[in-house]
Enzyme design. Sequence first.
Site, short mmCIF file in Angstrom:
data_model
loop_
_atom_site.label_atom_id
_atom_site.label_comp_id
_atom_site.label_asym_id
_atom_site.label_seq_id
_atom_site.Cartn_x
_atom_site.Cartn_y
_atom_site.Cartn_z
CG ASP A 73 -0.28 -0.44 2.51
OD1 ASP A 73 0.96 -0.41 2.59
OD2 ASP A 73 -1.00 -0.81 3.44
CG ASN A 142 -8.51 -1.09 12.03
OD1 ASN A 142 -7.59 -1.80 11.62
ND2 ASN A 142 -8.95 -0.04 11.36
CG HIS A 144 -5.64 -2.00 8.89
ND1 HIS A 144 -5.70 -0.63 9.02
CD2 HIS A 144 -4.34 -2.33 9.16
CE1 HIS A 144 -4.50 -0.18 9.35
NE2 HIS A 144 -3.66 -1.18 9.43
CD GLU A 149 -8.61 1.20 7.79
OE1 GLU A 149 -8.32 0.23 8.53
OE2 GLU A 149 -8.12 2.32 7.96
C1 F6R Z 1 1.58 -1.23 6.15
C2 F6R Z 1 0.28 -1.86 6.27
C3 F6R Z 1 -0.48 -1.84 7.55
C4 F6R Z 1 0.36 -2.10 8.80
C5 F6R Z 1 -0.48 -2.07 10.07
C6 F6R Z 1 0.35 -2.26 11.32
O1 F6R Z 1 2.10 -1.40 4.84
O2 F6R Z 1 -0.21 -2.36 5.32
O3 F6R Z 1 -1.52 -2.79 7.47
O4 F6R Z 1 0.98 -3.35 8.66
O5 F6R Z 1 -1.15 -0.85 10.14
O6 F6R Z 1 1.21 -1.17 11.46
P1 F6R Z 1 2.36 -1.16 12.56
O7 F6R Z 1 3.33 -2.20 12.14
O8 F6R Z 1 2.97 0.22 12.46
O9 F6R Z 1 1.71 -1.46 13.86
#
Ligand code: F6R
Length: 247
Positions: A73, A142, A144, A149
């Site tokens: 992403d 959450n 995701h 989401e």
């Molecule tokens: C990042 C992504 C997100 C993160 C998730 C956890 O490329 O796709 O899904 O993996 O938000 O983020 P952290 O590792 O910062 O807790």
Amino acid sequence: MKASVGLNIVVAEDYDEMSKIAAELVAGAVAEKPDAVLGLATGGTPMGLYKELVGLHRAGAADFSRITTFNLDEYYPIQKTNEQSYSFFMNENLFNHINVDFGRVHIPDGEAKDPEAECAAYEARIAAGGSIDLQVLGLGVNGHIGFNEPADCFSAATSLVNLTQSTIDANKRFFESEAQVPRQALTMGVKTIMMARRILMLASGGAKADIVRRFIRGPVTPQVPASALQLHRRVTVVLDRAAAAGL
Ligand code: F6R
């Protein structure tokens, strides 16, 4: 590491051990298939993994010259030169320090004039690359994966999505203020992710313990997008002790 069909859980002592186990797995996949297609994530969780991979490369123990990469992403809109862009993050944390061929690095273009066309082109590039061999994932508080989401149905292909307030709150730590967090992102869909041959999900810290339990033990529901992984053939979840506390 032996892994049976379905969802395998590995519990590491702490973040460092989680990162080492993950790096062994990624480097192992590349050693087995030097032209492997890797799906990569950003955020705090995989930073240790990337540091380990850089270390393995510097020690002459990993060759990334033939890999292809697709990041999950990117914020939208965002300039590649912006330090908060995932493009910048990947260069800083991994690509600038290993022998990757930048011609085979793919990240959704946060500068695209036509985001819908960019998403369709990105999905087509993944398909043309023969699909992803190993997809690295982090887990949102959450539930995701990528920026998919919680929703009423699972998303399919790469698309432009609105970030929820929970994600904006979780990610504002990387920005000067909450107002600077982009409100949209380009993300692989849940279907894109599920088409990867193998998935490596990482989570660390007590703040993830509840959602780790829900995505592994709870019902498969688009309200917890990561729960779709229960239906995948080959998932390895590497947790540290704190993140595994609810299992
Ligand atoms: C990042 C992504 C997100 C993160 C998730 C956890 O490329 O796709 O899904 O993996 O938000 O983020 P952290 O590792 O910062 O807790």
